[in-house]
Design a protein around this motif. Structure first.
Motif, PDB file in Angstrom:
ATOM      1  N   ALA A  97       0.828  -1.204   0.000  1.00 11.36           N
ATOM      2  CA  ALA A  97       0.000   0.000   0.000  1.00 11.36           C
ATOM      3  C   ALA A  97       0.867   1.260   0.000  1.00 11.36           C
ATOM      4  O   ALA A  97       0.538   2.243  -0.684  1.00 11.36           O
ATOM      5  N   ILE A  98       1.966   1.236   0.729  1.00  9.12           N
ATOM      6  CA  ILE A  98       2.865   2.394   0.759  1.00  9.12           C
ATOM      7  C   ILE A  98       3.461   2.629  -0.622  1.00  9.12           C
ATOM      8  O   ILE A  98       3.499   3.773  -1.115  1.00  9.12           O
ATOM      9  N   ILE A  99       3.921   1.571  -1.269  1.00  4.89           N
ATOM     10  CA  ILE A  99       4.538   1.701  -2.590  1.00  4.89           C
ATOM     11  C   ILE A  99       3.525   2.196  -3.616  1.00  4.89           C
ATOM     12  O   ILE A  99       3.798   3.116  -4.392  1.00  4.89           O
ATOM     13  N   VAL A 100       2.342   1.611  -3.632  1.00  2.00           N
ATOM     14  CA  VAL A 100       1.315   2.025  -4.589  1.00  2.00           C
ATOM     15  C   VAL A 100       0.871   3.463  -4.320  1.00  2.00           C
ATOM     16  O   VAL A 100       0.685   4.252  -5.253  1.00  2.00           O
ATOM     17  N   GLY A 101       0.749   3.834  -3.057  1.00  2.00           N
ATOM     18  CA  GLY A 101       0.372   5.200  -2.719  1.00  2.00           C
ATOM     19  C   GLY A 101       1.405   6.207  -3.203  1.00  2.00           C
ATOM     20  O   GLY A 101       1.050   7.268  -3.721  1.00  2.00           O
ATOM     21  N   CYS A 102       2.690   5.882  -3.050  1.00  2.00           N
ATOM     22  CA  CYS A 102       3.749   6.779  -3.527  1.00  2.00           C
ATOM     23  C   CYS A 102       3.721   6.897  -5.045  1.00  2.00           C
ATOM     24  O   CYS A 102       3.913   7.995  -5.590  1.00  2.00           O
ATOM     25  N   LEU A 103       3.484   5.798  -5.745  1.00  2.00           N
ATOM     26  CA  LEU A 103       3.423   5.837  -7.204  1.00  2.00           C
ATOM     27  C   LEU A 103       2.242   6.676  -7.694  1.00  2.00           C
ATOM     28  O   LEU A 103       2.381   7.488  -8.614  1.00  2.00           O
ATOM     29  N   ILE A 104       1.091   6.495  -7.061  1.00  2.00           N
ATOM     30  CA  ILE A 104      -0.087   7.267  -7.465  1.00  2.00           C
ATOM     31  C   ILE A 104       0.114   8.749  -7.167  1.00  2.00           C
ATOM     32  O   ILE A 104      -0.232   9.612  -7.980  1.00  2.00           O
ATOM     33  N   ARG A 105       0.715   9.063  -6.021  1.00  2.00           N
ATOM     34  CA  ARG A 105       0.986  10.468  -5.692  1.00  2.00           C
ATOM     35  C   ARG A 105       1.965  11.085  -6.690  1.00  2.00           C
ATOM     36  O   ARG A 105       1.796  12.234  -7.116  1.00  2.00           O
ATOM     37  N   GLY A 106       2.976  10.314  -7.095  1.00  2.00           N
ATOM     38  CA  GLY A 106       3.932  10.800  -8.083  1.00  2.00           C
ATOM     39  C   GLY A 106       3.271  11.079  -9.419  1.00  2.00           C
ATOM     40  O   GLY A 106       3.550  12.098 -10.061  1.00  2.00           O
ATOM     41  N   LEU A 161       2.983  14.714 -11.338  1.00  2.00           N
ATOM     42  CA  LEU A 161       3.391  14.903 -12.732  1.00  2.00           C
ATOM     43  C   LEU A 161       2.257  15.481 -13.558  1.00  2.00           C
ATOM     44  O   LEU A 161       2.472  16.339 -14.423  1.00  2.00           O
ATOM     45  N   HIS A 162       1.036  15.037 -13.307  1.00  2.00           N
ATOM     46  CA  HIS A 162      -0.134  15.566 -14.003  1.00  2.00           C
ATOM     47  C   HIS A 162      -0.323  17.054 -13.700  1.00  2.00           C
ATOM     48  O   HIS A 162      -0.612  17.853 -14.606  1.00  2.00           O
ATOM     49  N   GLU A 163      -0.173  17.429 -12.430  1.00  2.00           N
ATOM     50  CA  GLU A 163      -0.315  18.831 -12.042  1.00  2.00           C
ATOM     51  C   GLU A 163       0.769  19.699 -12.687  1.00  2.00           C
ATOM     52  O   GLU A 163       0.485  20.802 -13.160  1.00  2.00           O
TER      53      GLU A 163
END
Length: 56
Positions: free
Chosen positions: A30-39, A43-45
């Motif tokens: 969950a930590i890894i997936v959360g960091c990837l989604i936040r990244g 990038l989108h912003e």
């Protein structure tokens, strides 16, 4: 020096998650997936703001 500190802290957290067995794997995933989604969101912003500057 700060990078070295982060490596040590992440190693300690990893060992703690390993000791939790299956629950630790779920938390780590969950930590890894959360960091990837936040990244991806950041990038989108950045891309959106750069497109706005290009139009003006």
């Amino acid at each position: 020096m700060f990078l070295f500190f982060l490596i040590i802290v992440s190693s300690v957290v990893g060992f703690l998650l390993i000791s939790l067995q299956e629950i630790g794997l779920v938390i780590g995933f969950a930590i890894i997936v959360g960091c990837l989604i936040r990244g991806l969101y950041l990038l989108h912003e950045i891309n959106r703001k750069l497109d706005q500057e290009k139009v003006e």
